[in-house]
Design a protein around this motif. Structure first.
Motif, PDB file in Angstrom:
ATOM      1  N   UNK A 180       0.810  -1.235   0.075  1.00  0.00           N
ATOM      2  CA  UNK A 180      -0.020  -0.086  -0.031  1.00  0.00           C
ATOM      3  C   UNK A 180       0.933   1.229   0.026  1.00  0.00           C
ATOM      4  N   UNK A 181       0.815   2.076  -1.087  1.00  0.00           N
ATOM      5  CA  UNK A 181       1.468   3.362  -0.957  1.00  0.00           C
ATOM      6  C   UNK A 181       0.702   4.487  -0.516  1.00  0.00           C
ATOM      7  N   UNK A 182       1.221   5.198   0.423  1.00  0.00           N
ATOM      8  CA  UNK A 182       0.344   6.322   0.917  1.00  0.00           C
ATOM      9  C   UNK A 182       1.244   7.438   0.933  1.00  0.00           C
ATOM     10  N   UNK A 183       0.723   8.267   0.167  1.00  0.00           N
ATOM     11  CA  UNK A 183       1.316   9.877   0.024  1.00  0.00           C
ATOM     12  C   UNK A 183       0.720  10.505   1.389  1.00  0.00           C
ATOM     13  N   UNK A 184       1.643  10.840   2.364  1.00  0.00           N
ATOM     14  CA  UNK A 184       1.319  11.465   3.559  1.00  0.00           C
ATOM     15  C   UNK A 184       1.658  12.807   3.589  1.00  0.00           C
ATOM     16  N   UNK A 185       1.923  13.472   2.425  1.00  0.00           N
ATOM     17  CA  UNK A 185       2.311  15.036   2.643  1.00  0.00           C
ATOM     18  C   UNK A 185       1.464  16.005   3.262  1.00  0.00           C
ATOM     19  N   UNK A 186       0.375  15.573   3.696  1.00  0.00           N
ATOM     20  CA  UNK A 186      -0.453  16.377   4.330  1.00  0.00           C
ATOM     21  C   UNK A 186      -0.896  15.731   5.907  1.00  0.00           C
ATOM     22  N   UNK A 187      -0.176  14.492   6.189  1.00  0.00           N
ATOM     23  CA  UNK A 187      -0.382  13.937   7.545  1.00  0.00           C
ATOM     24  C   UNK A 187      -0.122  14.926   8.732  1.00  0.00           C
ATOM     25  N   UNK A 206       4.213   1.582   2.200  1.00  0.00           N
ATOM     26  CA  UNK A 206       5.256   2.618   1.730  1.00  0.00           C
ATOM     27  C   UNK A 206       4.783   3.782   1.792  1.00  0.00           C
ATOM     28  N   UNK A 207       5.482   4.685   2.508  1.00  0.00           N
ATOM     29  CA  UNK A 207       4.892   6.063   2.833  1.00  0.00           C
ATOM     30  C   UNK A 207       5.827   7.204   2.214  1.00  0.00           C
ATOM     31  N   UNK A 208       5.152   8.100   1.820  1.00  0.00           N
ATOM     32  CA  UNK A 208       5.774   9.375   1.309  1.00  0.00           C
ATOM     33  C   UNK A 208       5.488  10.660   1.763  1.00  0.00           C
TER      34      UNK A 208
END
Length: 362
Positions: A180-187, A206-208
């Motif tokens: 699971x690829x998660x874009x976390x730029x706003x987390x 997998x997190x970015x």
């Protein structure tokens, strides 16, 4: 018929980068830019000696210290966009079935298509505030799914997925052996004090992210990926193919930014809380907009009852010096993305101008 990769690109990014400046940029999706010249820096701090430092450990350590992730699991990249490209390049082979949320941040979809993925979708329902629904993921998952792509906080709605929800998605993905690829730029703009990277939930996540949206440091292009060490190594090798190395002056400035992060950006949480309240009051006063009140993040994604928002976007530009992001870039043309990260007086005036334009279009 297979699409010609030479003609593929992010149409949204091209559009966004070629819009003329607006005095009231409700289209902005980040907090105000942070000026590093507030710190006492000298040119010697940047080590401008021409060297390229291999996988620069001090920056990876700074990221690891901030997020509690071991250094061997951290890959640096030029912003979240390049982090997503590196991650997807390591995860996707031509012909792979990739399950992507809808609505989605267009560059994620464009990158997967560029890499030859066969795209399937799961829906984040507006009736449910665009919250991540594991049941919706399960309905769209197949034995051939090789990757799931989503964002947390969701872009464009800022809907937040907590750890229990992500665990359920992770278990579904594990059934078919899909990461699971998660874009976390706003987390980091989540209000839940327990919010942290999904990578802590297991290696399949997998997190970015980066120092861009929530920190106002987009000029540093300081992005990263959290991945299990073997996958991280594959991404490093791809990074050597695509860009060889990061600009070392930016790496040094990023290290300095991490050392002073609270000092540089300590007022952002209060700014966003205040501005979300202003947006919620505005939304509550409009009978021509549908939307979920903001509790998290920087962006909202309301629906205009007038239909396709292009006339609204054009009127705001021509007569009100105000910008929004039309929902067609998120596959929902009757909605628009609105950012609340601007200084409060600017946001107040921008909302007033948006209201005036909406009144004219009734």
């Amino acid at each position: 018929m297979r699409e010609d990769r030479r003609l593929m690109r992010s149409e949204y990014m091209h559009w966004a980068k070629n819009q003329p400046p607006a005095g009231f940029p409700l289209s902005s999706s980040e907090v105000p830019s942070c000026r590093l010249d507030r710190l006492s820096l000298s040119i010697a701090d940047l080590e401008l000696d021409g060297k390229s430092y291999h996988r620069y450990p001090p920056l990876r350590q700074a990221i690891g210290d901030q997020y509690g992730v071991p250094i061997e699991r951290i890959v640096t990249a030029d912003g979240t966009s390049m982090a997503n490209f590196l991650a997807l390049s390591a995860l996707v082979a031509p012909g792979d079935e990739v399950l992507v949320e809808h609505p989605v941040y267009e560059p994620l979809l464009a990158t997967a298509r560029f890499l030859g993925a066969q795209i399937t979708r799961f829906v984040r329902s507006p009736e449910n505030g665009f919250r991540l629904d594991p049941d919706a993921v399960e309905r769209s998952l197949t034995p051939d799914t090789r990757l799931i792509i989503l964002a947390n906080l969701h872009n464009p709605s800022s809907a937040y997925a907590d750890a229990d929800t992500l665990r359920r998605v992770g278990k579904l993905a594990a059934r078919v052996g899909a990461p699971v690829l998660i874009d976390e730029v706003y987390l980091d703009a989540a209000t839940d004090p327990a919010a942290r990277s999904a990578h802590h939930l297991g290696d399949q996540f997998v997190c970015t992210s980066s120092l861009t949206k929530v920190y106002g440091l987009s000029g540093l292009r300081c992005g990263w990926i959290f991945a299990a060490p073997p996958l991280a190594e594959a991404m490093w090798r791809l990074n050597e193919l695509f860009g060889v190395a990061q600009a070392h002056a930016a790496e040094r400035l990023s290290c300095i930014a991490f050392e002073h992060l609270d000092e540089l950006t300590g007022g952002n949480a209060a700014l966003l809380e205040r501005n979300r309240g202003l947006y919620n009051a505005f939304l509550a006063g409009r009978d021509d907009l549908d939307g979920t009140p903001m509790t998290e993040g920087i962006t909202a994604f309301p629906r205009w009852r007038g239909g396709d928002v292009e006339p609204l976007r054009a009127l705001l530009r021509s007569d009100y010096d105000t910008a929004i992001v039309p929902g067609r870039w998120f596959e929902m043309p009757d909605r628009f993305r609105l950012g609340v990260g601007s200084p409060t007086p600017l946001l107040e005036e921008g909302l007033a101008r948006l209201g005036a334009a909406l009144d004219r279009l009734r």
